[in-house]
Design a protein around this motif. Structure first.
Motif, PDB file in Angstrom:
ATOM      1  N   ASN A 273       0.811  -1.214   0.000  1.00  0.00           N
ATOM      2  CA  ASN A 273       0.000   0.000   0.000  1.00  0.00           C
ATOM      3  C   ASN A 273       0.847   1.269   0.000  1.00  0.00           C
ATOM      4  OD1 ASN A 273      -2.559  -1.553   1.922  1.00  0.00           O
ATOM      5  ND2 ASN A 273      -2.677  -0.994  -0.220  1.00  0.00           N
TER       6      ASN A 273
ATOM      7  N   ARG B 218      -0.330  11.277  -0.918  1.00  0.00           N
ATOM      8  CA  ARG B 218      -1.696  10.931  -1.298  1.00  0.00           C
ATOM      9  C   ARG B 218      -2.655  11.476  -0.259  1.00  0.00           C
ATOM     10  NH1 ARG B 218      -2.468   4.395  -0.535  1.00  0.00           N
ATOM     11  NH2 ARG B 218      -1.886   4.277   1.659  1.00  0.00           N
TER      12      ARG B 218
ATOM     13  N   VAL C  86      -5.817  11.653   2.161  1.00  0.00           N
ATOM     14  CA  VAL C  86      -6.593  10.732   2.988  1.00  0.00           C
ATOM     15  C   VAL C  86      -7.921  11.453   3.227  1.00  0.00           C
ATOM     16  CG1 VAL C  86      -6.719   9.416   5.125  1.00  0.00           C
ATOM     17  CG2 VAL C  86      -4.483   9.837   4.057  1.00  0.00           C
TER      18      VAL C  86
ATOM     19  N   SER D 109     -14.574   8.932   1.714  1.00  0.00           N
ATOM     20  CA  SER D 109     -14.358   8.237   0.445  1.00  0.00           C
ATOM     21  C   SER D 109     -13.018   7.501   0.494  1.00  0.00           C
ATOM     22  CB  SER D 109     -14.404   9.204  -0.746  1.00  0.00           C
ATOM     23  OG  SER D 109     -13.410  10.180  -0.649  1.00  0.00           O
ATOM     24  N   ALA D 110     -12.799   6.680  -0.520  1.00  0.00           N
ATOM     25  CA  ALA D 110     -11.602   5.831  -0.552  1.00  0.00           C
ATOM     26  C   ALA D 110     -10.314   6.646  -0.670  1.00  0.00           C
ATOM     27  CB  ALA D 110     -11.685   4.858  -1.719  1.00  0.00           C
ATOM     28  N   VAL D 111      -9.244   6.139  -0.053  1.00  0.00           N
ATOM     29  CA  VAL D 111      -7.928   6.753  -0.185  1.00  0.00           C
ATOM     30  C   VAL D 111      -7.431   6.456  -1.608  1.00  0.00           C
ATOM     31  CG1 VAL D 111      -5.545   6.724   0.655  1.00  0.00           C
ATOM     32  CG2 VAL D 111      -7.445   6.491   2.282  1.00  0.00           C
ATOM     33  N   PRO D 112      -7.063   7.485  -2.359  1.00  0.00           N
ATOM     34  CA  PRO D 112      -6.613   7.275  -3.745  1.00  0.00           C
ATOM     35  C   PRO D 112      -5.180   6.729  -3.816  1.00  0.00           C
ATOM     36  CG  PRO D 112      -6.462   9.593  -3.188  1.00  0.00           C
ATOM     37  CD  PRO D 112      -7.083   8.900  -1.989  1.00  0.00           C
ATOM     38  N   SER D 113      -4.735   6.519  -5.037  1.00  0.00           N
ATOM     39  CA  SER D 113      -3.374   6.044  -5.287  1.00  0.00           C
ATOM     40  C   SER D 113      -2.365   7.125  -4.926  1.00  0.00           C
ATOM     41  CB  SER D 113      -3.201   5.695  -6.766  1.00  0.00           C
ATOM     42  OG  SER D 113      -4.062   4.654  -7.113  1.00  0.00           O
TER      43      SER D 113
END
Length: 169
Positions: free
Chosen positions: A23, A92, A94, A98-102
Motif C-alpha cells: 500500500n 496521497r 486521505v 471516500s476511498a484513499v486514492p493512489s
C-alpha cells in the motif's frame, strides 16, 4: 496553528512510519539504525542503491500555502569530497467519506549537499502546496525516499536522517 501563522510537525527518526507493504508508493524501509558516529542516536539509514523510505501522516492547516521540509542528516561515512543526495516525496490524500486514492508520482526535491565529514547538517526546502498538488485543510500521507539510483545522487553509502520537521506557512 495560528491563522495566517506557522506551525510545525516534528518527527524524530524512530517515530516515522515504515513503508512495509504494497500500500506504499515504495515498499522498502529506510531502517532504524544507530548513528555510525554516535550510537546513542537512532537514525534512519537510506541506502545509496535501493530506493528506501519513511512515512508520516500530516494535516495541512487551512491557512497554509507552502510546506517546508527540514531534514537533519549526514553521511554515514565521510566522503572524500562534497557529494549530493536526491530525495523524492510521494503523497496521497486521505479523504473523509471516500476511498484513499493512489499515490502521486515522485516529486524530486532539490539535491541535498553533503559535506566531506560525518557532521549533521539541516537541509531545508520549501515547496508550494500547488506544486505538490496538495490542498490546505486536508490530511495527507507522505513517503520520503532516497533516489540513490539517480546519477545526480553521488554519495556512496548511507544517508543517516536524525529528524524530519515539516513546517506550514
Amino acid at each position: 496553528g495560528p491563522a495566517g501563522g506557522q506551525s510545525s510537525l516534528h518527527y524524530p527518526a524512530p517515530t516515522l512510519d515504515n513503508p512495509n507493504n504494497a500500500n506504499w508508493a515504495v515498499n522498502a524501509i529506510a531502517p532504524v539504525t544507530p548513528d555510525t558516529a554516535n550510537a546513542a542516536l537512532n537514525v534512519r539509514s537510506f541506502d545509496d542503491t535501493a530506493e528506501e523510505g519513511v512515512g508520516c501522516t500530516i494535516y495541512i492547516p487551512p491557512y497554509a500555502s507552502n510546506l517546508t521540509l527540514s531534514l537533519m542528516a549526514k553521511a554515514a561515512t565521510a566522503p572524500a569530497s562534497a557529494r549530493s543526495v536526491l530525495m523524492n516525496l510521494y503523497r496521497r490524500l486521505v479523504p473523509v467519506g471516500s476511498a484513499v486514492p493512489s499515490w502521486s508520482s515522485a516529486f524530486a526535491l532539490t539535491a541535498l549537499p553533503i559535506s566531506a565529514n560525518v557532521f549533521y547538517q539541516t537541509h531545508t526546502q520549501t515547496v508550494s502546496l500547488a506544486a505538490l498538488g496538495m490542498v490546505a485543510g486536508q490530511t495527507y500521507q507522505l513517503e520520503l525516499t532516497r533516489n540513490g539510483a539517480s546519477a545526480s545522487d553521488t554519495l556512496a553509502g548511507d544517508l543517516q536522517l536524525l529528524q524530519l520537521t515539516i513546517t506550514f506557512a
